[in-house]
Enzyme design. Sequence first.
Site, PDB file in Angstrom:
ATOM      1  N   LEU A 264      32.897  42.483  40.279  1.00 41.70           N
ATOM      2  CA  LEU A 264      34.321  42.339  40.564  1.00 41.70           C
ATOM      3  C   LEU A 264      34.472  41.102  41.431  1.00 41.70           C
ATOM      4  CD1 LEU A 264      35.325  46.018  41.531  1.00 41.70           C
ATOM      5  CD2 LEU A 264      35.688  44.886  39.328  1.00 41.70           C
ATOM      6  N   ASP A 265      35.547  40.367  41.235  1.00 40.71           N
ATOM      7  CA  ASP A 265      35.795  39.194  42.059  1.00 40.71           C
ATOM      8  C   ASP A 265      35.875  39.592  43.528  1.00 40.71           C
ATOM      9  OD1 ASP A 265      36.022  37.795  39.689  1.00 40.71           O
ATOM     10  OD2 ASP A 265      38.202  37.959  39.631  1.00 40.71           O
ATOM     11  N   ARG A 266      35.611  38.644  44.386  1.00 42.87           N
ATOM     12  CA  ARG A 266      35.643  38.905  45.826  1.00 42.87           C
ATOM     13  C   ARG A 266      36.967  39.558  46.249  1.00 42.87           C
ATOM     14  NH1 ARG A 266      33.910  35.971  50.851  1.00 42.87           N
ATOM     15  NH2 ARG A 266      32.953  34.352  49.583  1.00 42.87           N
TER      16      ARG A 266
ATOM     17  N   ARG B 240      43.136  37.815  35.370  1.00 42.92           N
ATOM     18  CA  ARG B 240      43.826  36.758  36.109  1.00 42.92           C
ATOM     19  C   ARG B 240      44.191  35.589  35.201  1.00 42.92           C
ATOM     20  NH1 ARG B 240      39.595  35.774  40.784  1.00 42.92           N
ATOM     21  NH2 ARG B 240      41.140  34.218  41.445  1.00 42.92           N
TER      22      ARG B 240
END
Length: 241
Positions: A54-56, A166
């Site tokens: 998962l992205d930060r 995104r």
Amino acid sequence: MTLDILFQDEHLVVVNKPAGLLVHRTHLAKDEEDAVVQRLRDQTGKWVFPVHRLDRGTSGVLVMAFSPQVARLLAAQFSSSKTDKIYHCLVRGFCDEMGVIDYPLAKLNEQKGRSRFKIEGTERDAETHFTRLAQYQFPIPVSRYDSMRLSWLEVKPKQGRKHQIRRHFKHQHNPLVGDSCYGCRHINKVVKEIWPDDFRLMLHASSLQFVHPITHQTMTLKAQLSDKIVNVLSRLAHYQV
């Protein structure tokens, strides 16, 4: 700070990853000591192996394995789109009640320099389904508009391309609130000014379903929304339209 463990057995562990935390150190953040891998190693007393990421800035359900073999088996389910993932996100504008974004995405590679990510290689299929759960019209000017329009969505990406959600919502002109890479700087500026303590990427991995690679049991894990997202949605509830 300890991580919220949603499930653990001798083969794997599932956590609710907080926003702002890396899954593991990268060559661009090798000096950072804090990451999910390090926290879980200290918390469980075992080595853990990443399965997906998962992205930060994204919070929610994240799976780690306790052995390379289990990690490979789980990763194969992700790469072949055999997992069911549900995300929730807040985006700019009024979205349709439901829809599908079918837009191929090229590979992204991390790099040093002015732009963190570089597009490389050929485009690959990427499909994201969404359902609008609520929409809001907040009475505060944003850029040339006299109010801020937002939509709260349930999102189901078929694949797991890097930054798929995104990038897809940017493509259809509904960028995610709090997205520093693909977002709308006008929306982000306003939200950060009015809710500074709760400003973050408004993306959460709410649910993940996969088959346990050893027991072959179907696993469905759910992660509660973070306090910051709940706070923002509570404020917006008064302006639902």
